[in-house]
Enzyme design. Sequence first.
Site, mmCIF file in Angstrom:
data_model
loop_
_atom_site.group_PDB
_atom_site.id
_atom_site.type_symbol
_atom_site.label_atom_id
_atom_site.label_comp_id
_atom_site.label_asym_id
_atom_site.label_seq_id
_atom_site.Cartn_x
_atom_site.Cartn_y
_atom_site.Cartn_z
ATOM 1 N N GLY A 186 -53.299 -3.406 15.020
ATOM 2 C CA GLY A 186 -52.535 -2.974 16.189
ATOM 3 C C GLY A 186 -53.405 -2.215 17.177
ATOM 4 O O GLY A 186 -52.997 -1.181 17.709
ATOM 5 N N ARG A 245 -52.780 -1.870 21.801
ATOM 6 C CA ARG A 245 -52.008 -0.956 22.660
ATOM 7 C C ARG A 245 -51.870 0.411 21.988
ATOM 8 O O ARG A 245 -52.204 0.582 20.817
ATOM 9 C CB ARG A 245 -50.601 -1.529 22.886
ATOM 10 N N TYR A 297 -37.289 2.166 8.943
ATOM 11 C CA TYR A 297 -38.584 2.737 9.359
ATOM 12 C C TYR A 297 -38.951 3.924 8.452
ATOM 13 O O TYR A 297 -40.111 4.065 8.047
ATOM 14 C CB TYR A 297 -38.452 3.173 10.818
ATOM 15 N N SER A 298 -37.966 4.754 8.108
ATOM 16 C CA SER A 298 -38.228 5.903 7.220
ATOM 17 C C SER A 298 -38.679 5.414 5.846
ATOM 18 O O SER A 298 -39.612 5.974 5.253
ATOM 19 C CB SER A 298 -36.981 6.776 7.077
ATOM 20 N N LYS A 319 -42.288 4.050 6.194
ATOM 21 C CA LYS A 319 -43.304 5.090 6.387
ATOM 22 C C LYS A 319 -43.387 6.015 5.174
ATOM 23 O O LYS A 319 -44.469 6.508 4.825
ATOM 24 C CB LYS A 319 -43.006 5.888 7.659
HETATM 25 P P1 NAP Z 1 -47.113 0.236 20.094
HETATM 26 O O1 NAP Z 1 -47.609 0.848 21.348
HETATM 27 O O2 NAP Z 1 -45.771 -0.411 20.080
HETATM 28 O O3 NAP Z 1 -48.235 -0.798 19.566
HETATM 29 C C1 NAP Z 1 -47.980 -1.512 18.392
HETATM 30 C C2 NAP Z 1 -49.243 -2.237 18.006
HETATM 31 O O4 NAP Z 1 -49.019 -2.890 16.737
HETATM 32 C C3 NAP Z 1 -49.630 -3.332 18.993
HETATM 33 O O5 NAP Z 1 -51.040 -3.353 19.065
HETATM 34 C C4 NAP Z 1 -49.091 -4.604 18.337
HETATM 35 O O6 NAP Z 1 -49.800 -5.788 18.713
HETATM 36 C C5 NAP Z 1 -49.364 -4.268 16.877
HETATM 37 N N1 NAP Z 1 -48.548 -5.064 15.948
HETATM 38 C C6 NAP Z 1 -47.201 -5.084 15.838
HETATM 39 N N2 NAP Z 1 -46.827 -5.933 14.872
HETATM 40 C C7 NAP Z 1 -47.977 -6.482 14.357
HETATM 41 C C8 NAP Z 1 -48.247 -7.441 13.370
HETATM 42 N N3 NAP Z 1 -47.268 -8.052 12.678
HETATM 43 N N4 NAP Z 1 -49.543 -7.755 13.114
HETATM 44 C C9 NAP Z 1 -50.553 -7.173 13.809
HETATM 45 N N5 NAP Z 1 -50.346 -6.236 14.765
HETATM 46 C C10 NAP Z 1 -49.069 -5.906 15.041
HETATM 47 O O7 NAP Z 1 -47.047 1.308 18.915
HETATM 48 P P2 NAP Z 1 -47.677 2.788 18.789
HETATM 49 O O8 NAP Z 1 -46.688 3.742 19.300
HETATM 50 O O9 NAP Z 1 -49.055 2.809 19.271
HETATM 51 O O10 NAP Z 1 -47.635 2.936 17.198
HETATM 52 C C11 NAP Z 1 -48.779 2.753 16.384
HETATM 53 C C12 NAP Z 1 -48.424 3.225 14.979
HETATM 54 O O11 NAP Z 1 -48.043 4.603 15.041
HETATM 55 C C13 NAP Z 1 -47.250 2.495 14.348
HETATM 56 O O12 NAP Z 1 -47.465 2.326 12.968
HETATM 57 C C14 NAP Z 1 -46.094 3.435 14.571
HETATM 58 O O13 NAP Z 1 -45.074 3.240 13.615
HETATM 59 C C15 NAP Z 1 -46.788 4.765 14.422
HETATM 60 N N6 NAP Z 1 -46.072 5.881 15.053
HETATM 61 C C16 NAP Z 1 -45.852 5.896 16.408
HETATM 62 C C17 NAP Z 1 -45.168 6.972 16.954
HETATM 63 C C18 NAP Z 1 -44.882 7.072 18.430
HETATM 64 O O14 NAP Z 1 -44.154 7.996 18.841
HETATM 65 N N7 NAP Z 1 -45.433 6.222 19.275
HETATM 66 C C19 NAP Z 1 -44.708 8.002 16.137
HETATM 67 C C20 NAP Z 1 -44.951 7.946 14.770
HETATM 68 C C21 NAP Z 1 -45.645 6.883 14.247
HETATM 69 P P3 NAP Z 1 -49.379 -6.633 20.045
HETATM 70 O O15 NAP Z 1 -49.888 -5.823 21.227
HETATM 71 O O16 NAP Z 1 -50.075 -7.937 19.902
HETATM 72 O O17 NAP Z 1 -47.892 -6.716 20.047
#
Ligand code: NAP
Length: 242
Positions: A8, A11, A153-154, A157
Amino acid sequence: MKYALVTGGSRGIGRAVCIKLAQMGYQVIINYASNTEEAEKTLEMIKSAGQNGETLQFDISNGKQTREAIDTWMQAHPDDYIEILVNNAGIRHDNILALMPEEDWDSVLSITLKGFYNVTQPILQPMIRHKYGRIINMASVSGLKGLPGQCNYSAAKGGIIAASKALAQEVARKNITVNAVAPGFIKTDMVKGLDEDSLKKTIPANRFGTPEEVAELVGFLASPAAGYITGEVISINGGLYT
Ligand code: NAP
């Protein structure tokens, strides 16, 4: 050459982690699911930081696709191995459990937990052989506290936190550390659509975090300096939950 793989990486938090690891001298493999344009932008940013990398598309929840992509990379780099793995990719499909469709339960658990297995399992063997590695798994405050509307999700994680603790004990003697990072609200596409103004009032720091702040923590855990930290889950949430 030292290599790091970030799932991932196209982004959000993953992109910031890619840039941080590039600044630390790593050749970064940017995995993504489908967004080639954004993955290429991450690669451009890495190049602007004076490093190199490559994009590698595969769906981490698909075992065959993941294995083929990693095997192909390994065959093309017979003298190298991936010494840093950041299992970052994740999705959320929120709903109260009473209304949650089975596919929303399955997709969230599959990307987080099956994805962890699919990517980590093949990369672990070379780390063990080289007696050095760093694995950082992206968890969430949701996996520590449990949040209503996020049973799937909980669970995912919480599972990744438990898996991190278990794996840490399996590989500690091989100089491989395994830790989980648990962000609160971080400004990315994932939180678009949430009411930031009202939610930030629940956060002692009174703001959402940035992807770069999470990347700094990941960079430290990925560094040789963090060699005696393993099996930990480290919160980064502005005081939201401890
Ligand atoms: P995001 O901006 O939505 O980006 C998600 C990333 O995951 C993208 O690069 C997407 O690729 C990739 N992805 C999704 N499904 C995939 C798959 N099946 N195989 C390969 N890549 C995949 O998310 P983010 O906020 O940066 O979150 C990153 C991590 O932090 C996640 O695990 C999320 O649960 C965790 N997190 C985020 C937050 C928050 O507030 N943002 C809080 C707690 C935890 P594409 O671009 O190709 O779609």
